[in-house]
Scaffold this active site. Structure first.
Site, short mmCIF file in Angstrom:
data_model
loop_
_atom_site.label_atom_id
_atom_site.label_comp_id
_atom_site.label_asym_id
_atom_site.label_seq_id
_atom_site.Cartn_x
_atom_site.Cartn_y
_atom_site.Cartn_z
N SER A 1 -5.43 -12.10 -24.87
CA SER A 1 -6.76 -11.74 -25.36
C SER A 1 -6.78 -11.86 -26.86
CB SER A 1 -7.14 -10.31 -24.94
OG SER A 1 -8.43 -10.03 -25.49
N ARG B 1 -9.62 -5.37 -25.80
CA ARG B 1 -8.93 -5.84 -24.58
C ARG B 1 -7.43 -5.90 -24.78
NH1 ARG B 1 -12.70 -11.01 -22.95
NH2 ARG B 1 -14.27 -9.90 -21.74
N ILE C 1 1.76 -11.57 -18.85
CA ILE C 1 1.49 -11.86 -20.27
C ILE C 1 0.01 -12.16 -20.48
CG2 ILE C 1 3.78 -12.55 -21.05
CD1 ILE C 1 3.09 -15.46 -20.26
N TYR D 1 1.32 -24.84 -27.99
CA TYR D 1 0.15 -24.02 -28.37
C TYR D 1 -0.21 -24.18 -29.85
CZ TYR D 1 1.28 -21.51 -23.99
OH TYR D 1 1.57 -21.17 -22.69
N1 LIG Z 1 3.78 -21.77 -18.77
C1 LIG Z 1 2.57 -22.25 -18.63
O1 LIG Z 1 2.37 -23.40 -18.22
C2 LIG Z 1 1.40 -21.39 -18.97
C3 LIG Z 1 0.11 -21.78 -18.56
C4 LIG Z 1 -0.96 -20.93 -18.86
C5 LIG Z 1 -0.72 -19.75 -19.56
N2 LIG Z 1 0.53 -19.42 -19.99
C6 LIG Z 1 0.78 -18.19 -20.78
O2 LIG Z 1 0.19 -17.09 -20.11
C7 LIG Z 1 -0.75 -16.45 -20.97
C8 LIG Z 1 -1.86 -15.83 -20.17
O3 LIG Z 1 -2.56 -16.79 -19.41
P1 LIG Z 1 -4.00 -17.40 -19.83
O4 LIG Z 1 -4.18 -17.34 -21.29
O5 LIG Z 1 -4.08 -18.72 -19.16
O6 LIG Z 1 -5.05 -16.49 -19.08
P2 LIG Z 1 -5.33 -14.94 -18.82
O7 LIG Z 1 -4.45 -14.08 -19.65
O8 LIG Z 1 -5.35 -14.77 -17.36
O9 LIG Z 1 -6.82 -14.82 -19.29
C9 LIG Z 1 -7.24 -14.93 -20.61
C10 LIG Z 1 -8.76 -14.79 -20.58
O10 LIG Z 1 -9.09 -13.49 -20.08
C11 LIG Z 1 -9.88 -12.80 -21.03
N3 LIG Z 1 -9.47 -11.38 -21.01
C12 LIG Z 1 -8.38 -10.83 -21.59
N4 LIG Z 1 -8.32 -9.52 -21.33
C13 LIG Z 1 -9.40 -9.21 -20.58
C14 LIG Z 1 -9.89 -8.01 -20.02
N5 LIG Z 1 -9.25 -6.85 -20.19
N6 LIG Z 1 -11.05 -8.06 -19.30
C15 LIG Z 1 -11.69 -9.23 -19.11
N7 LIG Z 1 -11.26 -10.42 -19.63
C16 LIG Z 1 -10.12 -10.41 -20.35
C17 LIG Z 1 -9.58 -13.45 -22.36
O11 LIG Z 1 -10.71 -13.35 -23.21
P3 LIG Z 1 -10.61 -12.95 -24.78
O12 LIG Z 1 -9.42 -13.63 -25.37
O13 LIG Z 1 -11.90 -13.49 -25.30
O14 LIG Z 1 -10.54 -11.45 -24.85
C18 LIG Z 1 -9.37 -14.90 -21.95
O15 LIG Z 1 -10.61 -15.57 -21.79
C19 LIG Z 1 -1.17 -17.59 -21.91
O16 LIG Z 1 -1.85 -17.12 -23.05
C20 LIG Z 1 0.15 -18.23 -22.18
O17 LIG Z 1 0.88 -17.46 -23.11
C21 LIG Z 1 1.59 -20.21 -19.67
#
Ligand SMILES: NC(=O)c1ccc[n+]([C@@H]2O[C@H](COP(=O)([O-])OP(=O)(O)OC[C@H]3O[C@@H](n4cnc5c(N)ncnc54)[C@H](OP(=O)(O)O)[C@@H]3O)[C@@H](O)[C@H]2O)c1
Length: 265
Positions: free
Chosen positions: A231, A236, A228, A54
């Site tokens: 945002s 949020r 996890i 990241y």
């Molecule tokens: N191990 C792996 O391979 C892997 C892969 C993917 C992710 N991850 C981990 O998992 C974490 C979470 O997954 P992710 O980042 O892919 O996606 P996520 O948490 O499902 O979604 C993030 C998205 O949702 C939006 N969001 C956040 N809170 C919200 C709310 N209350 N209402 C509406 N929209 C909202 C965020 O926008 P804003 O930021 O603009 O608020 C962002 O666009 C990652 O950050 C990472 O740490 C791990």
């Protein structure tokens, strides 16, 4: 479920326990990442998920230090990048330096190296746990067969498997298989895999006076699956953590579980 750092957590062997709700940091870098982590710590998060890939470990570390929250109160996860096999210890040393800490709470193999379980990498992980550089070690994006390969070769199960998880991906058999092996299932991308406008989520959210996103986070907590959400938006960040004042009834849980219907074979 146990309570640790004042919030619901799951036991994690010698590592103590892991808070059920943490802040995801993928796709956040620079000051944006630093501010998000600082704010999350201010509103009560005690668990942050990062990864070498990241490119934000330095910002996460700085936010942790600037926050004034004692290091021992925050659960920090980082991950070995794909392609890091054979250089495990050097990469962890770099992560620790960037994070400004002498241990991480959880170190994960980010993806099966070259698509394989790779016992040699797992042995290196176990050695870093022995050395105290990682309190707990685990994997991410591993299938059950790959978990079994590591267990068969070393007698040591990964403590955590971080995989995509959300109501639409709900798979009780897979969850049970992780638990049978003593592996904590940690979900990622809870929102990206969810239609937050779905009427079932809207109805349950209205009944509790919360948002559909909060229902999704709470659904994980009620299943004791670590979640996890990421945002960069302060409101949020706060809302995603504000899920401990309500819980889903058995019927509501079942309705949210039902959003996976038709997605699985
Ligand atoms: N191990 C792996 O391979 C892997 C892969 C993917 C992710 N991850 C981990 O998992 C974490 C979470 O997954 P992710 O980042 O892919 O996606 P996520 O948490 O499902 O979604 C993030 C998205 O949702 C939006 N969001 C956040 N809170 C919200 C709310 N209350 N209402 C509406 N929209 C909202 C965020 O926008 P804003 O930021 O603009 O608020 C962002 O666009 C990652 O950050 C990472 O740490 C791990």
């Amino acid at each position: 479920m146990t309570i640790d750092r004042g919030q619901p957590a799951v036991p994690l062997g010698r590592a103590g326990s892991m808070p059920l709700v943490g802040l995801g940091t993928w796709q956040m870098t620079g000051p944006r990442c630093r501010q998000a982590v600082r704010y999350a710590l201010e509103v009560g998060y005690r668990h942050v998920d990062t990864a070498t890939m990241y490119r934000n470990e330095g910002e996460v570390g700085r936010a942790l230090r600037d926050s004034g929250v004692p290091r021992g109160e925050v659960f920090v996860t980082t991950k070995l990048p794909p392609g890091g096999a054979g250089r495990e210890r050097r990469i962890l040393d770099d992560s620790l330096r960037a994070l400004g800490t002498d241990y991480v709470d959880l170190w994960l193999v980010h993806w099966p190296p070259r698509g394989r379980a790779l016992v040699s990498t797992w042995e290196q992980f176990l050695a870093t746990r022995e050395a105290g550089l990682a309190r707990a070690v685990g994997v991410s994006n591993y299938g059950l067969g790959q978990l079994d390969e590591l267990i068969a070769a070393t007698g040591q199960a990964p403590q955590v498997n971080q995989v995509p998880w959300a109501p639409a991906l709900h798979d009780p058999a897979r969850l049970a298989e992780h638990r049978r092996r003593g592996v904590v299932l940690e979900g990622y991308s809870p929102f990206k895999n969810t239609d937050l406008g779905h009427p079932v989520l809207a109805e349950i959210a209205a009944a509790h006076g919360v948002t559909p996103a909060q229902v999704v986070v709470r659904w994980h907590v009620d299943h004791q699956v670590v979640v996890i959400p990421k945002s960069a938006t302060p409101a949020r960040i706060a809302a995603n953590f504000d899920v401990f004042g309500f819980s889903l009834t058995e019927e509501e849980l079942a309705r949210v579980d039902g959003l996976s219907a038709g997605r699985r074979r």
